[in-house]
Design an enzyme around this catalytic site. Structure first.
Site, short mmCIF file in Angstrom:
data_model
loop_
_atom_site.label_atom_id
_atom_site.label_comp_id
_atom_site.label_asym_id
_atom_site.label_seq_id
_atom_site.Cartn_x
_atom_site.Cartn_y
_atom_site.Cartn_z
CD GLU A 101 -42.36 14.89 20.45
OE1 GLU A 101 -41.84 13.93 20.38
OE2 GLU A 101 -42.04 16.15 19.88
CB CYS B 197 -39.38 13.07 17.73
SG CYS B 197 -39.91 14.85 17.47
P1 NAP Z 1 -33.87 13.04 28.55
O1 NAP Z 1 -33.01 11.92 28.85
O2 NAP Z 1 -35.38 12.32 28.22
O3 NAP Z 1 -33.75 14.15 29.01
C1 NAP Z 1 -34.65 15.26 29.10
C2 NAP Z 1 -34.79 16.16 30.17
O4 NAP Z 1 -35.84 15.65 31.15
C3 NAP Z 1 -33.29 16.71 30.87
O5 NAP Z 1 -33.34 17.84 31.44
C4 NAP Z 1 -33.71 15.70 32.08
O6 NAP Z 1 -33.12 16.32 33.41
C5 NAP Z 1 -35.00 15.43 32.46
N1 NAP Z 1 -35.10 14.14 32.83
C6 NAP Z 1 -34.99 12.96 32.38
N2 NAP Z 1 -35.36 12.01 33.13
C7 NAP Z 1 -35.72 12.59 34.24
C8 NAP Z 1 -36.08 11.97 35.56
N3 NAP Z 1 -36.32 10.69 35.71
N4 NAP Z 1 -36.43 12.84 36.55
C9 NAP Z 1 -36.50 14.24 36.48
N5 NAP Z 1 -35.96 14.70 35.15
C10 NAP Z 1 -35.69 13.96 34.17
O7 NAP Z 1 -33.57 13.44 27.02
P2 NAP Z 1 -32.07 13.85 26.10
O8 NAP Z 1 -31.06 13.92 27.11
O9 NAP Z 1 -32.38 14.92 25.34
O10 NAP Z 1 -31.97 12.43 25.37
C11 NAP Z 1 -31.95 11.14 25.79
C12 NAP Z 1 -32.69 10.21 24.96
O11 NAP Z 1 -33.98 11.01 24.76
C13 NAP Z 1 -32.21 10.14 23.51
O12 NAP Z 1 -31.28 9.35 23.36
C14 NAP Z 1 -33.51 9.89 22.52
O13 NAP Z 1 -33.78 8.59 22.78
C15 NAP Z 1 -34.53 10.63 23.39
N6 NAP Z 1 -34.95 11.96 22.97
C16 NAP Z 1 -36.08 11.90 22.18
C17 NAP Z 1 -36.58 13.19 21.63
C18 NAP Z 1 -37.92 13.47 20.94
O14 NAP Z 1 -38.12 14.38 19.95
N7 NAP Z 1 -39.04 12.36 21.26
C19 NAP Z 1 -35.72 14.35 21.62
C20 NAP Z 1 -34.55 14.08 22.30
C21 NAP Z 1 -34.08 13.17 22.81
P3 NAP Z 1 -31.66 16.63 33.64
O15 NAP Z 1 -30.98 17.93 33.01
O16 NAP Z 1 -31.25 16.36 35.10
O17 NAP Z 1 -30.77 15.42 32.93
#
Ligand code: NAP
Length: 484
Positions: free
Chosen positions: A227, A264
């Site tokens: 999601e 989200c």
């Molecule tokens: P994220 O960067 O997508 O990370 C979420 C999880 O996925 C973390 O545990 C991260 O690992 C892992 N991950 C991300 N990219 C990866 C990859 N290429 N390979 C392996 N694992 C990966 O989300 P976030 O830190 O919560 O927030 C960053 C951005 O996500 C926000 O600025 C926003 O735009 C979006 N967001 C969206 C929602 C939604 O509800 N759709 C919710 C929260 C955030 P690590 O622990 O190793 O970093």
């Protein structure tokens, strides 16, 4: 757990736990989920204060999220105890048919070990013991949680409560496991381990698509239920605006700024027809957001992304800032306005900016509003503010099926996702990687199952749900008739 060899051990354990857990009686699995809820509640203020410190989320919000998390766990417990969810079908043999038909029986069975990536913005409800873990455990899958580094201590604490619940209720060892290491290599290794059967994720588009890519590279690809975010457009119909511009502005302002916009379902785009009513709405909206005191964002990564992405959007051609201070070093609310033509040409404005950022798209007609809306990709939600007169006038334009969204909200705001049977928290790509499923509510369990058919199986080999005398007393389709 920095060593990728450890992932081998974790996934081997998840596999053996699954083999035992998948056949454990639903009643026992339900007791396990209920024990997790009870342990979470018993942790009380200590846990809430720890999470507040890690996430900057206020205690009242966290209390509410904890109630929701425990409700979800108990809802899935109730669902599996009742048993109807397995979707049992029985078609008895028809020896007189030409050619004769065999005895066929089918139901949903657990898919295998599930890896859950906890989200940053819901440290309880979509993290360690959140909806993905709860629904996967309810389905009969073992679960490996990859903790989110933005609330690492909370995740460790919650995991300990889950582990304790597993011991209290006699679950097999390793039915739930926790991987503490941050780093993409760890996430990749978890997704690509041969024992992993499915993945649950809530987070960024880049993160979700990376995990989806890893899953497709495998020798045996697996489903990733990601999601990933949404702009959640809001259509402001002319009569609705003429009737109650101030009321709509106040609802919209509250939805946009709640929790610093870190949902989200946050409404990031509004569409209205150029008019005096739209002008009144804009003024009321600016007045309403003026009184919002910005709070720190969830983590520095999200804050940095918000500041960068909002600055870039505000510098785009034709975009006019109507509220907010781009010079401020701390993140705040931004409202901007753009004409439909400039909007349509600028894909940057079609993408989610995670935080309290919203753009009003000024159109010349309702048809143009819809036209702009159709340039967007799949959404979790689309909202429509409309009076009866609007509905009568624009009937064919406002049918939910014609909008690319998982949920269409009439005269309401998209934030606030009720946990219930009819909820769809999903939507066409890129809101999610699989629009056929919801991440919220009882139907979320089907992400972690597959249908299995038994042909001419002896009664002794059938699961209870499919045995001839229906020992579980569940609803089943028998020879085309629903038997309750
Ligand atoms: P994220 O960067 O997508 O990370 C979420 C999880 O996925 C973390 O545990 C991260 O690992 C892992 N991950 C991300 N990219 C990866 C990859 N290429 N390979 C392996 N694992 C990966 O989300 P976030 O830190 O919560 O927030 C960053 C951005 O996500 C926000 O600025 C926003 O735009 C979006 N967001 C969206 C929602 C939604 O509800 N759709 C919710 C929260 C955030 P690590 O622990 O190793 O970093």
């Amino acid at each position: 757990m920095g060593d990728l060899n450890d992932i081998q051990v974790v996934m081997a354990n998840a596999h053996s736990a699954f083999e035992t857990y998948r056949v454990i009686a639903p009643e026992q699995r339900a007791a396990f989920l209920e024990a997790i809820a009870k342990n979470l509640e018993s942790a009380g203020e200590g846990l809430l204060e720890l999470t507040a410190k890690e996430t900057h989320l206020p205690l009242p919000r966290l209390r509410g999220e904890m109630v929701r998390t425990c409700f979800q766990l108990r809802m899935y417990a109730g669902q599996i105890r009742e048993g109807h969810w397995v979707d049992a079908f029985i078609d008895h043999a028809k020896p007189d048919k030409n050619p004769p038909a065999p005895d066929l029986r089918s139901m949903q069975v657990p898919i295998g070990p599930v890896v859950v990536f906890g989200s940053s913005n819901f440290p309880y409800a979509y993290s360690t013991a959140g909806g993905d873990s709860a629904s996967a455990l309810a389905a009969g899958c073992s679960v490996v949680v990859k903790q989110h580094p933005a609330h690492a201590e909370t995740s460790i604490y919650v995991y300990a409560l889950m582990e304790h619940a597993a011991v209290q209720t006699g679950m097999p060892p390793h039915v739930i496991q926790h991987v503490e290491d941050s780093g993409f290599q760890t996430g990749k290794a978890l997704v690509q381990h041969p024992a992993t059967a499915a993945v649950g994720f809530t987070g960024s588009y880049a993160g979700g698509m990376a995990l989806h890519g890893y899953a497709q590279e495998r020798k045996h690809p697996i489903p990733v239920f990601a999601e990933m975010g949404s702009v959640n457009p809001v259509l402001l119909l002319p009569d609705a605006l003429a009737t109650d511009a101030a009321g709509i502005a106040s609802k919209y302002a509250a939805s946009l700024t709640m929790g610093m916009g870190q949902f989200c379902t946050n409404p990031g785009l509004m569409f209205g027809v150029d008019s005096a009513a739209l002008e009144s709405f804009t003024e009321a909206l600016v007045q309403a957001v003026k009184f919002v005191i910005p709070s720190p964002m969830l983590h520095t990564g999200i804050e940095k992304a918000y500041i960068e992405k909002s600055a870039k959007a505000l510098q785009s051609k034709g975009v006019e800032l109507i509220f907010g201070n781009p010079e401020s070093s701390t993140p705040g609310v931004f409202l901007a306005r753009v004409k439909a033509d400039a909007f349509k040409e600028n894909p940057l404005l079609h993408q989610e900016i995670f935080g309290p950022f919203s753009v009003l798209v000024v159109c010349q007609s309702v048809e143009e509003m819809l036209d702009c809306c159709h340039t967007l990709s799949g959404q979790l939600t689309t909202s429509i503010m409309a009076t009866e007169k609007d509905v009568g006038t624009y009937l064919n334009l406002l049918k939910a099926e014609s909008l690319q969204a998982g949920r269409v909200v009439y005269n309401g705001v998209p934030t606030g996702v009720e946990v219930c049977g009819a909820m769809v928290h999903g939507g066409p790509y890129p809101a999610t990687t699989d629009s056929r499923f919801t991440a919220v509510g009882p139907k979320a369990i089907y992400r972690w199952t597959r249908p299995l058919c038994w042909q001419n199986a002896p009664d002794l080999l059938l699961p209870d749900a499919l045995k001839e005398n229906n020992p579980l007393q569940i609803r089943r389709w028998v020879d085309g008739v629903l038997k309750v």
